[in-house]
Design a protein around this motif. Structure first.
Motif, PDB file in Angstrom:
ATOM      1  N   THR A 133       0.822  -1.206   0.000  1.00 15.70           N
ATOM      2  CA  THR A 133       0.000   0.000   0.000  1.00 15.70           C
ATOM      3  C   THR A 133       0.855   1.255   0.000  1.00 15.70           C
ATOM      4  O   THR A 133       0.596   2.196  -0.760  1.00 15.70           O
ATOM      5  CB  THR A 133      -0.939   0.001   1.220  1.00 15.70           C
ATOM      6  OG1 THR A 133      -1.754  -1.166   1.165  1.00 15.70           O
ATOM      7  CG2 THR A 133      -1.811   1.229   1.236  1.00 15.70           C
ATOM      8  N   VAL A 134       1.890   1.284   0.826  1.00 13.90           N
ATOM      9  CA  VAL A 134       2.757   2.462   0.904  1.00 13.90           C
ATOM     10  C   VAL A 134       3.492   2.686  -0.417  1.00 13.90           C
ATOM     11  O   VAL A 134       3.523   3.804  -0.945  1.00 13.90           O
ATOM     12  CB  VAL A 134       3.758   2.332   2.076  1.00 13.90           C
ATOM     13  CG1 VAL A 134       4.830   3.399   2.010  1.00 13.90           C
ATOM     14  CG2 VAL A 134       3.021   2.388   3.396  1.00 13.90           C
TER      15      VAL A 134
ATOM     16  N   TRP B  38      -2.428  12.918  -2.785  1.00 18.05           N
ATOM     17  CA  TRP B  38      -2.467  11.848  -1.790  1.00 18.05           C
ATOM     18  C   TRP B  38      -3.891  11.356  -1.573  1.00 18.05           C
ATOM     19  O   TRP B  38      -4.110  10.184  -1.275  1.00 18.05           O
ATOM     20  CB  TRP B  38      -1.856  12.325  -0.472  1.00 18.05           C
ATOM     21  CG  TRP B  38      -0.366  12.374  -0.517  1.00 18.05           C
ATOM     22  CD1 TRP B  38       0.418  13.479  -0.657  1.00 18.05           C
ATOM     23  CD2 TRP B  38       0.529  11.266  -0.456  1.00 18.05           C
ATOM     24  NE1 TRP B  38       1.737  13.122  -0.688  1.00 18.05           N
ATOM     25  CE2 TRP B  38       1.840  11.769  -0.557  1.00 18.05           C
ATOM     26  CE3 TRP B  38       0.353   9.892  -0.331  1.00 18.05           C
ATOM     27  CZ2 TRP B  38       2.956  10.956  -0.534  1.00 18.05           C
ATOM     28  CZ3 TRP B  38       1.469   9.072  -0.299  1.00 18.05           C
ATOM     29  CH2 TRP B  38       2.758   9.607  -0.401  1.00 18.05           C
TER      30      TRP B  38
END
Length: 93
Positions: free
Chosen positions: A50-51, A65
Motif C-alpha cells: 500500500t505504501v 495523496w
C-alpha cells in the motif's frame, strides 16, 4: 452481478499493481522488467504494498495523496457505507 464485481476487483488490482510498479520504477529506479515481478511480490504484502503503491501513484502518476488513498482505501469505504446502510435498513423491519 458477481461477474461485474469480479471484473471490477481484477481491474482495481491491476491499477494497484501498476501503482506499485510505478513506485518501484520511480523511487528505486528499476527497469520495468525487474520492477514487474518485484511488484507482484510487494503488492501482496499489506502495509508495504500500500505504501509503495500510494507513493508510486503520487510521484510517478502525479496524483494527489487523496486520489492515491482513494485507489487503495476506496473499496473499503464503499463496503463500509453499504454495510452501514444495509444495517440501518434491516433494523427498520
Amino acid at each position: 452481478m458477481q461477474a461485474i464485481v469480479f471484473i471490477g476487483y481484477i481491474i482495481l488490482g491491476l491499477f494497484q499493481l501498476a501503482a506499485v510498479m510505478a513506485g518501484l520504477e520511480d523511487w528505486v529506479g528499476l527497469h520495468w522488467i525487474i520492477a514487474a515481478p518485484l511488484a507482484l511480490f510487494i503488492a501482496y504484502i499489506p502495509l508495504v504494498g500500500t505504501v509503495v503503491g500510494m507513493f508510486g501513484a503520487v510521484t510517478a502518476w502525479h496524483w494527489s495523496w487523496l486520489q492515491a488513498g482513494g485507489l487503495f482505501f476506496g473499496p473499503f469505504v464503499v463496503i463500509l457505507i453499504i454495510a452501514i446502510v444495509s444495517g440501518a435498513l434491516e433494523s427498520r423491519r
